[in-house]
Design a protein around this motif. Structure first.
Motif, PDB file in Angstrom:
ATOM      1  N   LYS A  35       1.091  -1.057   0.413  1.00  0.00           N
ATOM      2  CA  LYS A  35      -0.110  -0.076  -0.206  1.00  0.00           C
ATOM      3  C   LYS A  35       1.018   1.235   0.417  1.00  0.00           C
ATOM      4  N   GLU A  36       2.346   1.480   1.064  1.00  0.00           N
ATOM      5  CA  GLU A  36       3.162   2.455   1.297  1.00  0.00           C
ATOM      6  C   GLU A  36       3.644   2.816  -0.357  1.00  0.00           C
ATOM      7  N   LYS A  37       4.092   1.363  -1.202  1.00  0.00           N
ATOM      8  CA  LYS A  37       4.506   1.741  -2.749  1.00  0.00           C
ATOM      9  C   LYS A  37       3.301   2.510  -3.808  1.00  0.00           C
ATOM     10  N   MET A  38       2.433   2.213  -3.080  1.00  0.00           N
ATOM     11  CA  MET A  38       1.000   2.841  -4.647  1.00  0.00           C
ATOM     12  C   MET A  38       0.725   4.162  -4.058  1.00  0.00           C
ATOM     13  N   GLU A  39       0.442   4.284  -2.893  1.00  0.00           N
ATOM     14  CA  GLU A  39       0.257   5.514  -2.435  1.00  0.00           C
ATOM     15  C   GLU A  39       2.027   6.435  -2.677  1.00  0.00           C
ATOM     16  N   LEU A  40       3.015   5.972  -2.849  1.00  0.00           N
ATOM     17  CA  LEU A  40       4.375   6.421  -3.541  1.00  0.00           C
ATOM     18  C   LEU A  40       4.138   6.854  -5.219  1.00  0.00           C
ATOM     19  N   PHE A  41       3.478   5.831  -5.485  1.00  0.00           N
ATOM     20  CA  PHE A  41       3.431   5.401  -6.965  1.00  0.00           C
ATOM     21  C   PHE A  41       2.362   6.360  -7.890  1.00  0.00           C
ATOM     22  N   ASN A  42       1.150   6.338  -6.798  1.00  0.00           N
ATOM     23  CA  ASN A  42      -0.201   7.602  -7.227  1.00  0.00           C
ATOM     24  C   ASN A  42       0.343   8.695  -7.608  1.00  0.00           C
ATOM     25  N   LYS A  43       1.257   9.393  -6.538  1.00  0.00           N
ATOM     26  CA  LYS A  43       1.919  10.828  -6.127  1.00  0.00           C
ATOM     27  C   LYS A  43       2.796  11.055  -7.233  1.00  0.00           C
ATOM     28  N   ASP A  44       3.706   9.605  -8.012  1.00  0.00           N
ATOM     29  CA  ASP A  44       4.484  10.310  -8.257  1.00  0.00           C
ATOM     30  C   ASP A  44       3.708  10.489  -9.816  1.00  0.00           C
ATOM     31  N   ILE A  45       2.548  10.005  -9.902  1.00  0.00           N
ATOM     32  CA  ILE A  45       1.721  10.023 -11.330  1.00  0.00           C
ATOM     33  C   ILE A  45       1.526  11.169 -11.633  1.00  0.00           C
ATOM     34  N   GLU A  46       0.337  11.549 -10.336  1.00  0.00           N
ATOM     35  CA  GLU A  46      -0.029  12.883  -9.913  1.00  0.00           C
ATOM     36  C   GLU A  46       0.438  13.987  -9.942  1.00  0.00           C
ATOM     37  N   THR A  47       2.363  13.879  -9.273  1.00  0.00           N
ATOM     38  CA  THR A  47       3.088  15.113  -9.992  1.00  0.00           C
ATOM     39  C   THR A  47       3.372  15.372 -11.199  1.00  0.00           C
ATOM     40  N   TRP A  48       3.333  13.924 -11.972  1.00  0.00           N
ATOM     41  CA  TRP A  48       4.503  14.513 -12.696  1.00  0.00           C
ATOM     42  C   TRP A  48       3.325  13.864 -13.939  1.00  0.00           C
ATOM     43  N   TYR A  49       1.909  13.855 -13.685  1.00  0.00           N
ATOM     44  CA  TYR A  49       1.319  13.676 -15.053  1.00  0.00           C
ATOM     45  C   TYR A  49       1.310  13.802 -16.356  1.00  0.00           C
ATOM     46  N   ASP A  50       1.643  15.346 -16.542  1.00  0.00           N
ATOM     47  CA  ASP A  50       1.634  16.017 -18.463  1.00  0.00           C
ATOM     48  C   ASP A  50       2.923  15.199 -18.756  1.00  0.00           C
ATOM     49  N   VAL A  51       4.385  15.124 -17.355  1.00  0.00           N
ATOM     50  CA  VAL A  51       5.216  14.975 -18.696  1.00  0.00           C
ATOM     51  C   VAL A  51       4.653  13.240 -18.842  1.00  0.00           C
ATOM     52  N   ILE A  52       4.505  12.745 -18.350  1.00  0.00           N
ATOM     53  CA  ILE A  52       4.090  11.322 -18.281  1.00  0.00           C
ATOM     54  C   ILE A  52       2.897  11.357 -19.522  1.00  0.00           C
ATOM     55  N   THR A  53       1.531  11.748 -20.109  1.00  0.00           N
ATOM     56  CA  THR A  53       1.191  11.757 -21.095  1.00  0.00           C
ATOM     57  C   THR A  53       1.458  12.811 -21.928  1.00  0.00           C
TER      58      THR A  53
END
Ligand code: NAP
Length: 283
Positions: free
Chosen positions: A256-274
């Motif tokens: 769960k801890e990993k998923m939270e950090l993973f989701n945070k990275d996705i949120e923070t870097w969403y524009d770069v990722i997509t």
């Protein structure tokens, strides 16, 4: 009355493999328990019942895997549940482990699992039924200090099992990856765990701490292998078994801890990722 299942379990000499064999036998099923040495020892330990066959198998030996699967079919006519359990850990910083140590760990935990899976699957595909249960680890769900090399073998098991679950679906075969946290087996004993002899002082605060923790927690791990074995028998009998089964609260918390950090990275870097598609891609 439900039909007796036939289990094929690797690494059944001790730990999870032994407990799963006992639980499957207790549920009335037939068990092919495979061991690297002294099959007669396990046979007598399990009381030599008619529904047990103990066969020699070092999973790193592909030829032996095919022979063992053939002997299982000869004895019981089918294999319903394959438990790829054999494996061992390396406690080491990623940089500390030698090429030989890394390759040997992959040889057992990944290529060994593949050897046995290739040997058993033709029988399952022919019957259009079966269940492959791979014993992975919490280390296959998230990178853990000191367990990077071992964990990477289990990340491989995760990827293989997830793909197998999809490839097997039209064939009536299930695949499950089981991700235990710390369980009280011989996993942390010198007879199982490899500790890299090459120790780099710069990792004292991280990997060094984990080395001390592993020594301290040995035989006091929270997980009960008997309860894990009962859970394995339960999912083998489920109508729709899970693809993932983290085992133990420690495993679930770390995931769960990993998923939270993973989701945070996705949120923070969403524009770069997509933002990496060609401009002519229609969304
Ligand atoms: P264990 O008590 O050390 O048992 C390991 C078993 O694997 C033994 O039967 C051993 O056989 C067998 N094995 C190792 N290499 C093999 C090979 N090349 N061919 C055939 N058998 C081999 O540890 P365990 O906890 O039951 O471990 C079982 C599985 O659970 C492993 O895949 C491990 O990575 C995984 N796991 C354990 C924990 C935990 O905390 N206990 C957590 C996560 C995942 P020998 O007796 O001949 O050595």
């Amino acid at each position: 009355m439900t039909e007796q299942k036939v289990w094929f379990i690797t690494g059944a000499s001790r730990g999870f493999g032994l407990e799963i064999a006992k639980e499957a036998l207790a549920s009335g099923d037939k068990v092919v328990a495979t061991v690297r040495k002294s099959p007669e020892l396990l046979t007598s330990r399990l009381g030599n019942p008619d529904n047990l066959s103990v066969i020699i198998l070092d999973v790193t030996n592909e030829q032996q895997a095919h022979e063992a699967a053939g002997q299982a079919i000869e004895r019981f006519g089918k294999i319903d549940v394959l438990v790829n359990n054999a494996g061992y850990g390396i406690l080491s910083a990623v940089e500390e482990a030698t090429d030989k140590e890394v390759k040997e760990n992959f040889e057992a935990n990944v290529f060994g699992l593949l050897n046995v899976t290739r040997a058993v699957l033709p029988y399952m595909r022919k019957k259009r039924s079966g269940h492959v249960i791979n014993i992975s680890s919490v280390g296959g769900l998230t990178g853990i200090v000191g367990w990077g090399i071992y964990g990477s073998t289990k990340f491989a098991v995760e990827g293989l099992t997830e793909a197998m679950a999809k490839e097997f679906a039209p064939l009536g075969i299930y695949a499950t990856t089981v991700e235990p946290g710390f369980f009280r087996t011989e996993f942390l004993d010198v007879t199982s765990l490899i500790r890299s002899s090459h120790v780099i002082d710069d990792y004292a605060e991280t990997v060094g701490e984990m080395r001390s923790f592993a020594t301290k927690v040995n035989k006091k791990q929270p997980g009960d292998p008997v309860k894990l074995a009962k859970a394995i028998v339960l999912i083998a009998n489920a109508e729709k078994p899970p693809v993932h089964l983290p085992m133990g609260k420690d495993s679930l918390d770390l995931f769960k801890e990993k998923m939270e950090l993973f989701n945070k990275d996705i949120e923070t870097w969403y524009d770069v990722i997509t933002g990496t598609d060609h401009d002519d891609v229609i969304s």
